[in-house]
Design an enzyme around this catalytic site. Sequence first.
Site, PDB file in Angstrom:
ATOM      1  N   ASP A   1       0.877  -1.116   0.003  1.00 54.78           N
ATOM      2  CA  ASP A   1      -0.095  -0.192  -0.125  1.00 54.78           C
ATOM      3  C   ASP A   1       0.859   1.338  -0.102  1.00 54.78           C
ATOM      4  OD1 ASP A   1      -2.549   1.393   0.182  1.00 54.78           O
ATOM      5  OD2 ASP A   1      -3.052   0.262   1.736  1.00 54.78           O
TER       6      ASP A   1
ATOM      7  N   ASP B   1     -10.975   1.964  -3.372  1.00 56.30           N
ATOM      8  CA  ASP B   1     -11.616   1.424  -2.063  1.00 56.30           C
ATOM      9  C   ASP B   1     -13.070   1.484  -2.227  1.00 56.30           C
ATOM     10  OD1 ASP B   1      -9.248   0.896  -0.622  1.00 56.30           O
ATOM     11  OD2 ASP B   1      -9.205   2.739   0.185  1.00 56.30           O
TER      12      ASP B   1
HETATM   13  C1  GLA Z   1      -5.740   1.886   2.029  1.00 56.01           C
HETATM   14  C2  GLA Z   1      -6.145   0.616   1.218  1.00 56.01           C
HETATM   15  C3  GLA Z   1      -7.308  -0.178   1.964  1.00 56.01           C
HETATM   16  C4  GLA Z   1      -6.856  -0.416   2.923  1.00 56.01           C
HETATM   17  C5  GLA Z   1      -6.132   0.515   4.091  1.00 56.01           C
HETATM   18  C6  GLA Z   1      -5.437  -0.138   5.271  1.00 56.01           C
HETATM   19  O1  GLA Z   1      -6.759   2.750   2.487  1.00 56.01           O
HETATM   20  O2  GLA Z   1      -6.823   1.168   0.175  1.00 56.01           O
HETATM   21  O3  GLA Z   1      -7.853  -1.179   1.319  1.00 56.01           O
HETATM   22  O4  GLA Z   1      -5.720  -1.580   2.973  1.00 56.01           O
HETATM   23  O5  GLA Z   1      -5.333   1.298   3.401  1.00 56.01           O
HETATM   24  O6  GLA Z   1      -5.030   0.917   6.020  1.00 56.01           O
END
Ligand code: GLA
Length: 748
Positions: free
Chosen positions: A481, A551
């Site tokens: 990430d 997301d």
């Molecule tokens: C980001 C990702 C999510 C999740 C969060 C965790 O926002 O897009 O899918 O993994 O981080 O903190």
Amino acid sequence: MPIKFEEKRKIFHLYTSNFSYYMHVNKYNYLIHLYHGNYLSDISKERVSERYMERYAFVDNGKEVQDEDYYFSTFASKFECAPYGKHDKRNPFAVINDKSNIDITNFLYVEHKMYPGVDPHFTMPYPRFTAKECQTLEIILKDEYRDIYLHMYYTISEKYNILVRHSKVVNKTNEPIYVHKFSAMELDFDNDDMDIVAYHGSWGSERQKEVIPLNHSLTEISDNHGERGFYYNQNILLKSKDATLDMGEVYGFGLMYSGDFSYQFKVDEINQTRMIVSYNPENFMFTLNKDEELYSFAVLCVHSNEGINKVTQIFHDVARDKIIRETWAKKERPILINSWEAMYMNFDTDRLIKFIDKAKEAKIDLVVIDDGWFGHRDDDKSSLGDWFINTKKVDLQKIADYTHSSGLKFGLWFEPEMISPDSELYKVHPEYALYADNVKNPTLQRHQLVLDSINPEAREHVLNQIFKVVDALKPDYIKWDFNRYLSEAYSKYLTTEHKKETYHRFVLASYSMFNAFITRYPNILVESCAAGGGRFDFGMLYYTPQIWCSDETDIAIRAKINYSTNTFYPLSTQGTHVSMRKNGSIRDKACLAFFGTYGYEMDITKSSDEDIKTIQFMNDLFKKYHSVVTKGDYYAIYDPYTTNYVSWNVVSKNKKKCLVYFMIFNKEQTHARFIKLKGLDKNKYYFNSLTNDIYKGDFYMNVGLNISAEFGSYDSMLFVLEEVNSIPAKIYRKTKQVDGGKREKLLW
Ligand code: GLA
């Protein structure tokens, strides 16, 4: 050989069966752009480059010299790398200063080379063409005023119908030079009757399609966030105004770069258009000392006279065959479930064990433990940089072993390029955070700072911690990430003269981290992510075969995100999950998620038995047809940005199978509606699972499937076509008897 040089007229012709790219070296040694479009067997340079305007004139030895022909104008000719600071007032290719503070630049042709294969010295992401699959033309130019050399590279692949461009500047003067702007390519067009199609976005609404007409003001499609291309995606289309999904002239450009970029378009005084693709000149200045060089990133250039879908197919084929690492290029992806929306950071060993058991029952392949397992992290305020298991919270070794012994794959989340002020790492190494020395109060985003990965010590420290965890838990999958963008970013590791190089060097450092990881663990599936789909580009795909798309999993919004993403990126690269978001049923959401890597983002321990059955059913279906998604040809049918529907179909390369997706946004009453499919074999007979009928390919493509019924908002359809060899005597209906034989039910 797809590159020809005609010595007498000094004309270069680069071509595939579909397109031609012509340029020539004129009598003043300018590299002139002649043409880029449909295949042309020959060109007349004079008539093409002629501009009926003031003749080219200059002073030589105190006397006026005037060019007698009209063919050249430093003001309006089309160039491959226009001069700067001279008569051409359009957007420049390069701006290079030196100690004198004079930055006039005029690159003139010196020589060229042609060779099979790609530029062997280029180290950034690039299609992995073999020497048989492409040929490269390298043109070397020199600045008229200083010993600065420009190398322009044109790699053309007939097989993939694509041109790839990049460039390099080399300082051969004895003094440093300062590169304020540097481009991968310039493309000058004869007219302005085209639209730019660009994809802007933000968290939860990535890659929103926007059509921008070319105009006389400077139009810039760019990003300056430093590796999170939310604001604008790196890829664009440039299309003639009448081009559609299946007809008309369309140019597609894809950057193999994950950092700040800029496309500049400007229509000039006589309505020609110049396109410049460069590093974003904001936050950019490279100091090159004697013999040092700077490369641009690579640009994929695609041309089609058969509309947008053809451009899409070329990008998909190149990405699958030549950008994604071979191990994963066409491999089917495991169906995953992620702990994030199921439990965020509120988990312990028992809760995860139940989650794993239920995942197994639901026929899911891979369980991913997302954020919250390391340091002392229970919310997003701490611990990035402390990549050791929070054993007080969870026995992760047990979880990994239990997942594996249950016959499932195990996955883990990391965010390697970040550092929390509340972390062991920051306490010991505050200098590992990326912000300028004079900034005492660096801006936090999501309570975190960016790791100065340009500093090899910081990079290695983090990687070594991660390696330890990976060696112990043996995950099959990693989610990598990147949850904030760069600000106040001047690496403490770089000396003063190189500080302005931070943004680009940060991208190179990220690439080196990805490279170190995948070299050590070539068989681990890595999915990159950046606060959802903020880092979705061909540069990332070079290292990570799949990328979390967004997301936002509510199909009301997600369908549009996926549609735009599909325009450039193969479906097999897009992380797509079913969640409990508001609109649409699990089945509706699954229909959309099916056209991606597929997975779930929900607490299935709380799902009803009926939902688990739907999940099992969809998982079986996915496994049966996933190869069509990973390897087939994609055709957009309905554009959700201009209609109330979104629809596409994917056809296997052998045209034996086809998957169709259709969704309606706002409720509609019964009215005549047909989905006309694309790309089938017009002579093959196909059974379709929507009406359980068999028709010939030409019927599906010309009449279409009749869906003239009433639809509710977000009603979704996913159906399959499979070839049958001939029409059976009795139409084959794939149904089953239910209610003790009283009713016939369609299987799906
Ligand atoms: C980001 C990702 C999510 C999740 C969060 C965790 O926002 O897009 O899918 O993994 O981080 O903190």
